[in-house]
Every structure is written in C-alpha cells, then in structure tokens.
Design an enzyme around this catalytic site. Structure first.
Site, PDB file in Angstrom:
ATOM      1  N   HIS A   1      -7.668  10.232   3.792  1.00 54.30           N
ATOM      2  CA  HIS A   1      -7.154   9.291   4.792  1.00 54.30           C
ATOM      3  C   HIS A   1      -7.447   9.778   6.213  1.00 54.30           C
ATOM      4  CE1 HIS A   1      -4.519   8.103   1.321  1.00 54.30           C
ATOM      5  NE2 HIS A   1      -4.883   6.922   1.771  1.00 54.30           N
TER       6      HIS A   1
ATOM      7  N   LYS B   1     -12.732  13.014   7.988  1.00 53.64           N
ATOM      8  CA  LYS B   1     -12.867  13.150   6.537  1.00 53.64           C
ATOM      9  C   LYS B   1     -13.758  14.318   6.134  1.00 53.64           C
ATOM     10  CE  LYS B   1     -12.312   8.166   5.837  1.00 53.64           C
ATOM     11  NZ  LYS B   1     -10.864   8.134   5.754  1.00 53.64           N
TER      12      LYS B   1
ATOM     13  N   HIS C   1      -9.192   5.032  -2.065  1.00 47.58           N
ATOM     14  CA  HIS C   1      -8.457   5.078  -0.783  1.00 47.58           C
ATOM     15  C   HIS C   1      -9.269   5.896   0.209  1.00 47.58           C
ATOM     16  CE1 HIS C   1      -4.248   3.630  -1.693  1.00 47.58           C
ATOM     17  NE2 HIS C   1      -4.885   3.484  -2.848  1.00 47.58           N
TER      18      HIS C   1
ATOM     19  N   ASP D   1       0.855  -1.199   0.000  1.00 46.84           N
ATOM     20  CA  ASP D   1       0.000   0.000   0.000  1.00 46.84           C
ATOM     21  C   ASP D   1       0.890   1.247   0.000  1.00 46.84           C
ATOM     22  OD1 ASP D   1      -2.395   1.460   0.255  1.00 46.84           O
ATOM     23  OD2 ASP D   1      -2.258   1.472   2.447  1.00 46.84           O
TER      24      ASP D   1
ATOM     25  N   ASN E   1     -10.253   0.765   0.102  1.00 44.57           N
ATOM     26  CA  ASN E   1      -9.238   0.668   1.161  1.00 44.57           C
ATOM     27  C   ASN E   1      -9.751   1.124   2.517  1.00 44.57           C
ATOM     28  OD1 ASN E   1      -7.559   0.112  -0.984  1.00 44.57           O
ATOM     29  ND2 ASN E   1      -6.010   1.619  -0.429  1.00 44.57           N
TER      30      ASN E   1
ATOM     31  N   ASP F   1      -8.392   1.256   6.654  1.00 47.79           N
ATOM     32  CA  ASP F   1      -7.419   1.038   7.719  1.00 47.79           C
ATOM     33  C   ASP F   1      -7.927   1.645   9.029  1.00 47.79           C
ATOM     34  OD1 ASP F   1      -5.199   0.618   9.254  1.00 47.79           O
ATOM     35  OD2 ASP F   1      -3.917   2.049   8.229  1.00 47.79           O
TER      36      ASP F   1
HETATM   37  P1  13P Z   1      -8.684   5.115   5.783  1.00 49.22           P
HETATM   38  O1  13P Z   1      -7.806   6.052   6.562  1.00 49.22           O
HETATM   39  O2  13P Z   1      -9.961   5.783   5.407  1.00 49.22           O
HETATM   40  O3  13P Z   1      -8.915   3.840   6.488  1.00 49.22           O
HETATM   41  O4  13P Z   1      -7.936   4.764   4.396  1.00 49.22           O
HETATM   42  C1  13P Z   1      -6.974   3.750   4.350  1.00 49.22           C
HETATM   43  C2  13P Z   1      -6.229   3.740   3.057  1.00 49.22           C
HETATM   44  O5  13P Z   1      -6.557   4.391   2.079  1.00 49.22           O
HETATM   45  C3  13P Z   1      -5.043   2.885   2.984  1.00 49.22           C
HETATM   46  O6  13P Z   1      -4.363   3.023   1.785  1.00 49.22           O
HETATM   47  O1  G3H Z   2      -3.136   5.053   3.737  1.00 45.90           O
HETATM   48  C1  G3H Z   2      -2.385   4.762   4.666  1.00 45.90           C
HETATM   49  C2  G3H Z   2      -2.684   3.683   5.620  1.00 45.90           C
HETATM   50  O2  G3H Z   2      -3.666   4.079   6.535  1.00 45.90           O
HETATM   51  C3  G3H Z   2      -1.438   3.189   6.271  1.00 45.90           C
HETATM   52  O3  G3H Z   2      -1.051   3.961   7.356  1.00 45.90           O
HETATM   53  O4  G3H Z   2       1.412   4.265   7.038  1.00 45.90           O
HETATM   54  O5  G3H Z   2       0.393   4.538   9.300  1.00 45.90           O
HETATM   55  O6  G3H Z   2       0.570   2.271   8.247  1.00 45.90           O
HETATM   56  P1  G3H Z   2       0.412   3.744   8.017  1.00 45.90           P
HETATM   57 ZN    ZN Z   3      -4.444   5.042   1.001  1.00 50.15          ZN
END
Ligand code: 13P
Ligand code: G3H
Ligand code: ZN
Length: 315
Positions: free
Chosen positions: A180, A184, A216, A82, A259, A261
């Site tokens: 992200h 948001k 994303h 990612d 996506n 996270d």
């Molecule tokens: P979120 O922060 O909305 O979960 O997005 C995660 C993401 O795009 C990882 O690439």
């Molecule tokens: O888009 C990014 C993801 O949320 C990953 O986050 O780099 O803190 O693991 P991270």
């Molecule tokens: Zn992302």
C-alpha cells in the site's frame, strides 16, 4: 438498474483474462471521475470504501452518490467495503446496501483469520453479499496501521487452498509483492508470478475452478502526477509504484480485481495544486474540484486500457 455484486464481473474477467478496477472513493468528484472513465470505456467498475472513508463521508452519502452513478451511467457497479476490520463494520455496510465486503483478518493468526472470515461469510451470504478476504501480509500503510517490509509475508499456496475451502470466501487478496501507499519499491518492481500461478493450480487441483484473486496496493504511482505535485509546491520524493505491464500480466492470470487508491490521491492533489498555482485569484471550488475530477477521469481511463484490460467488459 441497481448495484451488482462482483460474481458475474469476476466470472467474465477470469474467462476474458482481464481485471476489474477497484477504486477507493471518498467524495463526489472521485466517484464521478471514476465512473465517467468506466462509462467511456464501456467497462464495469468497483467503487470501494475504507473504514476511514466511511467515517469521513458517512455511508448514507456514499451510497446515495453511488446509486446516482448507477442511474446516470447504466454500467455495472459494485459497492465494496475495503479492509473491513470486523463483523460490526461489515453489518453496517450490508445494512447500508453495499453489495460486496472485504474482511481483512490478515493480521490475525491463521486459525483466527479462518474463524472470523467464516463468520463474516455466513452473515454476508445470508444477505446476498459477496466476501473478499486476505491471506498473507502486504507492506505499507492502511488506516494508520503500518507494516514494514520485513514483516510482510507472502501468501502460502497450500494455506490459500485450505483457507478458501474452510471459509467459503468468494475472492482472496494475496501478498505477492505489492504494497500500500506511494513507496512500493526502492529498486526494481517485482511480483511473484510463480506464486500466483501455484495458488491457481492448487485451487484447480482441489476442484475450485476460476477462483478470483485480488491484488491490493496496485497503484502505479504515475510519475506525471508526482512531478506535477512537486512542480507546484509538493514534496513527494522517491515515490514508486507497480508498472502497468505487470498489472496487465497479473490480470491475464487469475487476478480479477485490482485495487488503486494512491493514484487517485496523487491525481487529485496534482490537479488542485496546479489549479491553485495557475489561477491565484480564483476561489470557486468548482474550478479546482472540477479539474481534479477531469484528471481522475483521464488517469482511470488509462488504467482501464493499459493495466486492467477491461474495455468493453459491459458487452
Ligand atoms: P494503493 O495504495 O497502491 O493505491 O492500494 C490501494 C488498496 O489496496 C486499497 O485497498
Ligand atoms: O488500502 C487502503 C486504502 O488506501 C484506504 O486508505 O484508510 O486512508 O482510506 P484509507
Ligand atoms: Zn488494500
């Protein structure tokens, strides 16, 4: 059973008007929570690893655990890098056995993004690995890089077509209003569906059919998780995400990968905070990590049913 690429998954998702969930993984409990949910829904799934997750967990450990998940569940799983920042990280992941990589050149100027993405595509395709790239800039925080809303730029449809033709990428992440992180929207959630439609129309007009688009920053920031975090000592205020219905609409269009996270982070934190508060004398990590794993499974199951629509995609 072995890891798969996203090629077949996206083909079926496009034709079936649903999307495959791409969930960020950092440890065993997250992996197990996500794949147990996917297995319970008979759904394919993408497990993705950021540069900071690679540093935290070590690609060898992550690959080992993901191989175990494939062997245990028998479902289609792709292991994806990612936001890959450079060719070196892409090579590291391909060497470790990843089946899909993202090169994120969205912060470069257009020609540099094209040139660097093309280089990644040539290397990855020579190794049987598929490539996602990004065009346009999302607001939010990722890997310590913060893009504020004023500097976010939506993807230009004509440029998207030119980019896909010149780079040979397998999928494209676009900016249409997601961002992200957990903050948001201040007011109403909005997504530029017209822009999404235009991108697909223009790709089709150039003979590029059923091209998979990636979204994303698509966590819903589930209010139950936020409230549980806050109820048990957290201080997460004003967090707001993408409503599931909007994701479902995007998934019924050309979006084949969504996506998430932040939702897993919130779920894990909520479950652990609750477990600590309710069992103050307990100190076995399997208790609170197990609670986190169960809650992640519950959250991901709901996402597959309500936001992604990928139930029974293994059929
Ligand atoms: P979120 O922060 O909305 O979960 O997005 C995660 C993401 O795009 C990882 O690439
Ligand atoms: O888009 C990014 C993801 O949320 C990953 O986050 O780099 O803190 O693991 P991270
Ligand atoms: Zn992302």
């Amino acid at each position: 059973m072995a890891l798969v690429t996203t090629k077949e998954m996206f083909k079926k998702a496009f034709e079936g008007h649903y999307a495959i969930g791409a969930f960020n993984i950092n440890n065993m409990e997250i992996i197990q929570g996500v794949v147990r949910a996917a297995k319970s829904q008979n759904s394919a799934v993408i497990l993705q690893v950021s540069k900071s997750a690679l540093k935290y967990a070590n690609p060898l450990y992550l690959k080992g655990m993901v191989d175990a998940a494939v062997a245990e569940t028998g479902i289609d799983i792709a292991l994806h890098l990612d936001h890959g920042p450079d060719l070196e990280t892409v090579k590291e992941c391909i060497d470790a056995g990843f089946t899909s990589v993202m090169f994120d050149g969205s912060h470069y100027d257009y020609e540099e993004n094209v040139a660097k993405t093309k280089e990644v595509v040539e290397y990855a395709h020579a190794h049987g690995v598929v490539v996602e790239a990004e065009l346009g800039k999302l607001a939010g925080v990722e890997d310590d890089v913060k893009v504020d809303a004023a500097n976010a730029t939506y993807t230009d449809p004509d440029q998207a077509v030119d980019f896909v033709k010149r780079t040979g990428v397998d999928s494209l992440a676009i900016a249409i209003g997601t961002s992200h992180g957990a903050y948001k929207f201040k007011g109403e959630a909005k997504l530029d569906f017209d822009r999404l439609e235009k991108i697909t129309e223009k790709l089709e007009a150039e003979g590029i059919h059923n091209f998979p688009i990636v979204l994303h920053g698509a966590s819903s920031v589930d209010q139950a998780s936020v409230e549980t975090c806050n109820q048990y000592g957290g201080q997460i205020n004003g967090a707001k995400g993408m409503p599931a219905e909007m994701l479902r609409k995007a998934a019924s269009m050309a979006v084949c990968k969504i996506n998430m996270d932040t939702d897993l982070r919130l779920a894990m934190t909520a479950a652990i905070r609750k477990s600590f508060a309710e069992n103050p004398s307990a100190f076995d990590p399997r208790g609170y990590c197990g609670a986190a794993r169960d809650y992640i499974q519950e959250i991901v199951t709901k996402k597959i049913q309500e936001a992604l629509g990928s139930v029974d995609s293994m059929k």
